[in-house]
Structures are given as C-alpha cells and as structure tokens.
Write a protein that holds these residues in place. Structure first.
Motif, PDB file in Angstrom:
ATOM      1  N   VAL A  16       0.803  -1.092  -0.002  1.00 11.23           N
ATOM      2  CA  VAL A  16      -0.105  -0.063  -0.102  1.00 11.23           C
ATOM      3  C   VAL A  16       0.873   1.398  -0.038  1.00 11.23           C
ATOM      4  O   VAL A  16       0.653   2.073  -0.701  1.00 11.23           O
ATOM      5  CB  VAL A  16      -0.837  -0.116   1.297  1.00 11.23           C
ATOM      6  N   GLY A  17       2.054   1.153   0.617  1.00 12.27           N
ATOM      7  CA  GLY A  17       3.043   2.404   0.779  1.00 12.27           C
ATOM      8  C   GLY A  17       3.425   2.547  -0.657  1.00 12.27           C
ATOM      9  O   GLY A  17       3.531   3.625  -0.803  1.00 12.27           O
ATOM     10  N   PHE A  18       3.813   1.425  -1.148  1.00 14.22           N
ATOM     11  CA  PHE A  18       4.445   1.653  -2.232  1.00 14.22           C
ATOM     12  C   PHE A  18       3.671   2.174  -3.651  1.00 14.22           C
ATOM     13  O   PHE A  18       3.816   3.132  -4.365  1.00 14.22           O
ATOM     14  CB  PHE A  18       5.007   0.183  -3.076  1.00 14.22           C
ATOM     15  N   VAL A  19       2.377   1.641  -3.389  1.00 13.02           N
ATOM     16  CA  VAL A  19       1.211   2.264  -4.521  1.00 13.02           C
ATOM     17  C   VAL A  19       1.041   3.790  -4.096  1.00 13.02           C
ATOM     18  O   VAL A  19       0.937   4.492  -5.307  1.00 13.02           O
ATOM     19  CB  VAL A  19      -0.112   1.285  -4.461  1.00 13.02           C
ATOM     20  N   ILE A  20       1.096   4.234  -2.914  1.00 19.85           N
ATOM     21  CA  ILE A  20       0.689   5.542  -2.525  1.00 19.85           C
ATOM     22  C   ILE A  20       1.747   6.375  -2.840  1.00 19.85           C
ATOM     23  O   ILE A  20       1.623   7.342  -3.587  1.00 19.85           O
ATOM     24  CB  ILE A  20       0.219   5.616  -1.195  1.00 19.85           C
ATOM     25  N   GLY A  21       3.097   5.906  -2.992  1.00 16.81           N
ATOM     26  CA  GLY A  21       4.299   6.724  -3.265  1.00 16.81           C
ATOM     27  C   GLY A  21       4.098   6.670  -4.817  1.00 16.81           C
ATOM     28  O   GLY A  21       4.749   7.876  -5.151  1.00 16.81           O
ATOM     29  N   LEU A  22       3.886   5.870  -5.321  1.00 13.98           N
ATOM     30  CA  LEU A  22       3.694   5.781  -6.950  1.00 13.98           C
ATOM     31  C   LEU A  22       2.889   6.665  -7.543  1.00 13.98           C
ATOM     32  O   LEU A  22       3.012   7.676  -8.339  1.00 13.98           O
ATOM     33  CB  LEU A  22       3.687   4.407  -7.362  1.00 13.98           C
ATOM     34  N   LEU A  63       3.680  10.028  -9.477  1.00 20.95           N
ATOM     35  CA  LEU A  63       3.048  10.519 -10.887  1.00 20.95           C
ATOM     36  C   LEU A  63       2.230  11.707 -10.852  1.00 20.95           C
ATOM     37  O   LEU A  63       2.166  12.410 -11.757  1.00 20.95           O
ATOM     38  CB  LEU A  63       1.880   9.130 -11.124  1.00 20.95           C
ATOM     39  N   LEU A  64       1.443  11.893  -9.674  1.00 17.61           N
ATOM     40  CA  LEU A  64       0.846  13.314  -9.517  1.00 17.61           C
ATOM     41  C   LEU A  64       1.790  14.381  -9.615  1.00 17.61           C
ATOM     42  O   LEU A  64       1.573  15.425 -10.382  1.00 17.61           O
ATOM     43  CB  LEU A  64       0.273  13.295  -8.215  1.00 17.61           C
ATOM     44  N   VAL A  65       3.034  14.346  -8.853  1.00 15.33           N
ATOM     45  CA  VAL A  65       3.954  15.480  -9.080  1.00 15.33           C
ATOM     46  C   VAL A  65       4.433  15.582 -10.495  1.00 15.33           C
ATOM     47  O   VAL A  65       4.599  16.683 -11.087  1.00 15.33           O
ATOM     48  CB  VAL A  65       5.226  15.205  -8.119  1.00 15.33           C
ATOM     49  N   PHE A  66       4.750  14.417 -11.222  1.00 11.73           N
ATOM     50  CA  PHE A  66       5.209  14.474 -12.652  1.00 11.73           C
ATOM     51  C   PHE A  66       4.106  15.154 -13.435  1.00 11.73           C
ATOM     52  O   PHE A  66       4.455  15.917 -14.163  1.00 11.73           O
ATOM     53  CB  PHE A  66       5.389  12.959 -13.160  1.00 11.73           C
ATOM     54  N   VAL A  67       3.012  14.760 -13.312  1.00 11.73           N
ATOM     55  CA  VAL A  67       1.872  15.354 -14.143  1.00 11.73           C
ATOM     56  C   VAL A  67       1.851  17.028 -13.784  1.00 11.73           C
ATOM     57  O   VAL A  67       1.819  17.891 -14.809  1.00 11.73           O
ATOM     58  CB  VAL A  67       0.474  14.622 -13.970  1.00 11.73           C
TER      59      VAL A  67
END
Length: 70
Positions: free
Chosen positions: A33-39, A43-47
């Motif tokens: 869950v931590g990995f998915v939230i971090g990803l 992704l949000l920062v990249f966008v």
C-alpha cells in the motif's frame, strides 16, 4: 478447505482467521500500500511539473510571437 472450517464456530472463520492473516501479512500489505501511494504521489508530481512546463512554454512562446508582430 470447506471441510476444515465446517465444524468451527462462526467467529473463528470471520474474526480469528482474518486477524491472524493481518498479523502474518500485515507488513507485506503495508509495504504494498505504501509503494502504491508513493507511486501515485510521484505520478501526480510528474503530471503537475509537465503541466507547469507546458504552461510556461506556451506563455513565453505566445508573448514572444506577439512581440515580433510589432
């Protein structure tokens, strides 16, 4: 599998087994869950950064093209 749980009370099937599973696999679940939230955060920062870059480039290119019209 159904034969194993057939003679057990309901609370063993619906309370004890899930609690044991959470204790055993809790660290794994938390890390996934931590990995998915971090990803998703990355992704949000990249966008947001790409959107900001596109906005800045379009703003500067439109202002430089209007200066050349003078």
């Amino acid at each position: 599998m159904q034969e194993i749980f057939a003679g057990l009370p309901w609370w063993v099937k619906w309370v004890a087994v899930p609690v044991i599973a959470l204790v055993v696999f809790g660290g794994l679940i938390a890390s996934v869950v931590g990995f998915v939230i971090g990803l998703l955060f990355k992704l949000l920062v990249f966008v947001a950064l790409v959107g900001g870059l596109v906005y800045v480039v379009r703003k500067f290119t439109s202002s430089s093209s209007s200066r050349s019209d003078w």
